[in-house]
Design an enzyme around this catalytic site. Structure first.
Site, mmCIF file in Angstrom:
data_model
loop_
_atom_site.group_PDB
_atom_site.id
_atom_site.type_symbol
_atom_site.label_atom_id
_atom_site.label_comp_id
_atom_site.label_asym_id
_atom_site.label_seq_id
_atom_site.Cartn_x
_atom_site.Cartn_y
_atom_site.Cartn_z
ATOM 1 C CB SER A 148 -0.906 0.011 1.237
ATOM 2 O OG SER A 148 -1.839 -1.044 1.166
ATOM 3 C CE LYS A 223 -5.294 -1.011 1.695
ATOM 4 N NZ LYS A 223 -4.021 -1.702 1.794
ATOM 5 C CE LYS A 291 2.084 2.628 4.569
ATOM 6 N NZ LYS A 291 1.486 1.732 3.538
#
Length: 346
Positions: A148, A223, A291
């Site tokens: 990701s 995502k 993140k």
């Protein structure tokens, strides 16, 4: 090269078999695979399975990567794994796969390379840097990054690979550790449609919802939206838990009935046990979700999309991390609500 998560990988020393805390993906980069249940052995190989078998290099055997690699072995593929710590490599070998001592060794003769590492720096180190995937894999190979990361990094990887005659897909996943183990991940894929069609049987061995969502970088954009939705859902679930407990309601019963109505969700089903039992062993760490919230915040700014609720939740995730909860599962956002409610948090 010195090579490099999720959730669930490889930071800057991937040339050694004993280097890193593995990746996440919606799973995180702490190396928790070594003490897990030993995967069941792969089914017997048949001529039909041999004909369908692909030579796959799998880089990053973390919380997410280890079960994903094992599931590809179960599907009949020849899987060679590399990780910065040795125990996950040993576990893959025990499951019927093969181990490598470097990225170069892992990708030698590979038709497909899958990377599953924590974040953009590790992806760039593993794929683009000296001694990495692009330097060692053969022309015509398909490199699938399932980490990701930002859409911009996926586009950068695609451009660098194209110069060498190598094809790429960005294919991040959702479903966490349980989804990886059970092979029920949701996989959102960016890249050429023809490459997606070629990789579809591999994705089908890993997940149950597999969708081509557009060109390079599109998988990472979807995502990012997924991580926004998940974070907001976990935060609201945590607030509901504290509200119900303070009101003296039977929490288990309340969550059961809520799960059967419009308030029901995969987040509720997957995370209510963590919250009921205050068990926050990482399936996907707050550090990694922090993140990801940075990724979606930056991406939304770039396209002029307002995220008023998402911005608040991003700050609450950052607060959890600042309070020392970064290594815990993202369901530990509950602890932040407890702090705000004046509770003692152990």
């Amino acid at each position: 090269m010195s090579a490099p998560t999720a959730s669930s990988g490889c930071p800057a020393s991937c040339a050694r078999p004993t280097d890193r805390a593995p990746p996440g993906g919606p799973g995180g980069p702490t190396d928790r695979t070594a003490g897990r249940a030993t995967p069941s052995p792969p089914p017997p190989r048949t001529k039909e399975r041999e004909a369908m078998s692909r030579k796959i290099a799998f880089i990053g055997l973390g919380i997410m990567g280890s079960p994903m690699a094992a599931n590809l072995v179960k599907a009949g593929h020849h899987v060679t794994g590399f990780n910065l710590t040795q125990p996950p490599i040993d576990a893959l070998v025990a499951a019927g796969g093969h181990g490598a001592g470097s990225i170069a060794e892992a990708v030698r003769d590979a038709e497909v390379v899958i990377t599953m590492v924590p974040a953009d720096p590790q992806v760039e180190q593993v794929i683009l840097a000296e001694g990495g995937v692009l330097e060692n894999v053969g022309a015509g190979a398909l490199v699938i990054d399932m980490s990701s990361i930002t859409p911009q990094t996926s586009i950068k990887v695609e451009a660098a690979a194209k110069e060498k005659g190598i094809r790429t897909l960005d294919a991040p996943v959702s479903g966490g550790e349980a989804g990886a183990v059970e092979a029920v991940l949701s996989i959102m894929v960016g890249g050429a449609a023809s490459d997606f069609a070629e990789a579809k049987p591999l994705f089908d061995a890993l997940g149950t919802t597999v969708v081509h969502v557009g060109p390079a970088g599109a998988g990472q954009t979807v995502k990012a939206a997924n991580q926004l939705i998940v974070a907001v859902n976990i935060q609201v679930l945590a607030e509901a838990v504290v509200f119900l407990e303070n009101a003296g309601v039977d929490l288990a019963a309340a969550l059961d009935v809520l799960g059967g109505g419009l308030a029901g969700s995969t987040v509720l089903n997957r995370k209510k046990g963590n919250m009921l039992n205050r068990e926050f062993a990482p399936g996907f760490r707050i550090d990694l979700h922090h993140k990801d919230m940075g990724i979606v915040t930056d991406a939304a700014r770039a396209v002029g999309a307002a995220l008023p609720v998402g911005a608040v939740v991003a700050q609450l995730v950052a607060s959890a991390r600042a309070n020392g909860d970064g290594s815990l599962d993202h369901s530990a956002l509950l602890r932040g609500v407890e702090r705000l409610s004046g509770r003692e948090v152990g």
